[in-house]
Design a protein around this motif. Structure first.
Motif, PDB file in Angstrom:
ATOM      1  N   ILE A   1      -0.581   0.560   9.778  1.00 43.10           N
ATOM      2  CA  ILE A   1      -0.050  -0.592   9.880  1.00 43.10           C
ATOM      3  C   ILE A   1      -0.768  -1.708  10.597  1.00 43.10           C
ATOM      4  CG2 ILE A   1       1.971  -2.131  10.537  1.00 43.10           C
ATOM      5  CD1 ILE A   1       2.844  -0.131   8.735  1.00 43.10           C
ATOM      6  N   VAL A   2      -1.103  -2.790   9.714  1.00 44.72           N
ATOM      7  CA  VAL A   2      -2.188  -3.947  10.427  1.00 44.72           C
ATOM      8  C   VAL A   2      -1.135  -4.934  10.792  1.00 44.72           C
ATOM      9  CG1 VAL A   2      -4.080  -5.450  10.099  1.00 44.72           C
ATOM     10  CG2 VAL A   2      -3.846  -3.099   9.228  1.00 44.72           C
ATOM     11  N   GLU A   3      -1.078  -5.244  11.880  1.00 43.04           N
ATOM     12  CA  GLU A   3      -0.043  -6.490  12.413  1.00 43.04           C
ATOM     13  C   GLU A   3      -0.711  -7.846  12.281  1.00 43.04           C
ATOM     14  OE1 GLU A   3       2.747  -7.197  15.311  1.00 43.04           O
ATOM     15  OE2 GLU A   3       2.586  -5.346  16.113  1.00 43.04           O
ATOM     16  N   ILE A   4       0.102  -8.554  11.526  1.00 48.27           N
ATOM     17  CA  ILE A   4      -0.697  -9.999  11.308  1.00 48.27           C
ATOM     18  C   ILE A   4       0.003 -11.292  11.911  1.00 48.27           C
ATOM     19  CG2 ILE A   4      -1.569 -11.677   9.401  1.00 48.27           C
ATOM     20  CD1 ILE A   4      -2.617  -8.966   8.815  1.00 48.27           C
ATOM     21  N   ARG A   5       1.295 -11.384  11.583  1.00 46.25           N
ATOM     22  CA  ARG A   5       2.279 -12.581  12.197  1.00 46.25           C
ATOM     23  C   ARG A   5       1.491 -13.818  12.069  1.00 46.25           C
ATOM     24  NH1 ARG A   5       6.529 -12.139  14.524  1.00 46.25           N
ATOM     25  NH2 ARG A   5       7.485 -10.022  14.681  1.00 46.25           N
ATOM     26  N   GLU A   6       1.315 -14.350  10.798  1.00 50.08           N
ATOM     27  CA  GLU A   6       0.797 -15.637  10.777  1.00 50.08           C
ATOM     28  C   GLU A   6       1.647 -16.468   9.506  1.00 50.08           C
ATOM     29  OE1 GLU A   6      -3.618 -16.207  10.086  1.00 50.08           O
ATOM     30  OE2 GLU A   6      -3.601 -14.269  10.642  1.00 50.08           O
TER      31      GLU A   6
END
Lengths: 225, 120
Positions: free
Chosen positions: A5-10
């Motif tokens: 899982i690569v967190e981005i939150r953009e």
């Protein structure tokens, strides 16, 4: 192996937001007050803009960008005011975005302007998501299109700074109910500023020009009106 | 109907971030879409299939978390989840102009399979 899982939150529209922020700074540096107009097709954006340019042109330096899917009819119509007008033709795109605005401004000396008006594509859905760097987002609602429009298209009414009810001279012929309209507007954005105008009869237009003047004066002195 | 424009922005942003994350195959794209964002999740899913064709995102699942509208009620002095887009407290009926959630249009995460190269 299970995926990582690569967190981005953009923000999905981050690119648009960045261009809009850049535009807002450019407008502030140039001292130009920027007003965008949004509404459904036929609510009277071009009529209001035409009258606004015509009335402001003798005392203020004004210019306009107008967005449409096709044709430059609106730009031609508005140039009769004597103000510089550029058409943005979006092709199949149903809204303006900040990059289109930035491109359309290329070569214009913004420092020589007091007001820049941006007429969006006639559409109450898509323009809501795109910040154009404007100071004032004005949503128009004509008395002939139903008082419940703000309930059907809540996002655009929730993100507007001012609502202008147009064609008010036709109110009684259209059976328009101002209490219902006000209730619907309050549902979308409690305490949203509302003006009622008729470009044709001139009713309420003094309020519109007063609002523009006060807002621009507020920007120059750092107060938000 | 600007979901195609939104989907293209999702593909652009996710492609960039996936490349920075090592270039593995993207199995899933996670989004948060607010109920007041003006974007319809089903239309976005459909548009994503079209927008991701012939890109490194082709074949990735789109996982959308729908975020309900929440606002602060000044009379109840509490956060309230609203039933619809009418900005009124469901408990006391007061206007609730201060939105807390519901406008999100956010790329939250990617699921990346490191041992499998991207499609393109």
């Amino acid at each position: 192996m299970s995926p990582r899982i690569v967190e981005i939150r953009e923000a999905i529209l981050k690119k648009n937001d960045l261009v809009a922020r850049r535009l807002r700074q450019v407008f502030a540096d140039a001292g130009v007050y920027v007003v965008s107009l949004v509404s459904s097709p036929g609510a009277g954006k071009t009529a209001l803009l035409g009258e606004t340019l015509r009335r402001l042109a003798p005392t203020c330096r004004v210019a306009a960008l107008v967005g449409d899917l096709a044709t430059d009819h609106d730009a031609v119509r508005l140039r009769a005011s004597g103000a510089p007008v550029r058409q943005i033709t979006t092709g199949t795109v149903c809204h303006l975005d900040a990059e289109m605005v930035e491109r359309a401004l290329d070569g214009w000396d913004l420092g020589s302007l007091d007001f820049l008006f941006i007429e969006n594509v006639g559409n109450l859905v898509c323009p809501a998501s795109y910040d154009l760097g404007e100071d004032l987002r004005v949503v128009l609602l004509s008395v002939t299109e139903g008082e419940d429009k703000p309930e059907k298209y809540p996002t655009i009414f929730a993100t507007a700074d001012l609502a202008v009810i147009t064609k008010i001279d036709l109110a009684s012929a259209a059976g328009y109910d101002d209490v219902l309209a006000r209730r619907a507007l309050d549902g979308a954005q409690p305490d949203l500023d509302v003006l009622r105008v008729s470009v044709k009869s001139g009713l309420g237009m003094a309020d519109w020009f007063g609002r523009l003047d006060a807002a621009r004066a507020g920007k120059r002195t750092g107060l938000r009106v | 109907m600007h979901e195609l424009s939104i989907a293209l922005s999702v593909v652009d942003l996710a492609t960039e971030r996936a490349r920075e994350a090592g270039g593995g195959r993207v199995e899933a794209v996670h989004l948060r879409i607010g109920a007041l964002s003006g974007v319809v999740s089903d239309a976005l899913r459909f548009a994503f299939d079209v927008a991701s064709r012939d890109t490194p995102l082709e074949g990735a699942r789109l996982v959308i978390e729908d975020v309900p509208i929440a606002a602060f009620c000044p009379r109840c002095r509490a956060e309230r989840t609203l039933r619809d887009s009418r900005l009124r407290c469901p408990n006391c009926g007061s206007p609730t102009p201060d939105l807390i959630r519901g406008m999100e249009l956010e790329l939250t995460a990617l699921e990346v399979e490191d041992d499998v190269p991207a499609y393109r």
